[in-house]
Design a protein around this motif. Sequence first.
Motif: not given
Length: 203
Positions: A12, A15, A20-22, A43, A47-48
């Motif tokens: 987290p 991110a 970025a979002t997980l 990445l 997004h991750l």
Amino acid sequence: MPGRMFLTTPLPEIAVKLGATLEGLGDEPARLNIAPGETIAVLEQGHLIQMRWGILPVARKNARGRPVMETIINARSETVFDKTAFEGVRRCVVPVDGWYEWTGETRKKTVWRIAMKDETPLYFAAIADTWVGPGGIKLDQVATVTCPPNADLKDIHHRMGVLLRRDDIGVWLGEDEAAARALMVPWPDGLLDIRKTEDPGAI
């Protein structure tokens, strides 16, 4: 060049640093010995996500027209944009806290732990591909990009991973290939903490 990596910063936090979002990732435990063939956080497109570390270049051929059989965990910067084995790959980024290198003779090897002196994450330039298997099974896979070493690492290994500054990540992920090529250079000297450590396989 990275043959083992470690990531102890919570995903987290990574991110947030990357904006970025997980995707399918959460509060996973610290990983002190990430090996090729395992899944790692990558990445891509904001997004991750999880990808397998190691590209299986199925149905690809080398310059002589022969199938490329080996699993690729590191791609050379000098050929990554030109080699037929890398046709159609996507650019992405692998965040880690550091990696390991080995020097010396077999059974007497010295293990080196490499990280940033200020303990901030490192961002490896990488390429990604999607393997499609029988029945339509899909597997995202990734390989880091390498370049000649900087002065800090030249006595340890003849290659190092291409590291990106946070502000350059967007350039690497962008559509300008010439600008991305310009980033594939050794990391500036004096920023890395390099120290002897235990074999990560024993951790």
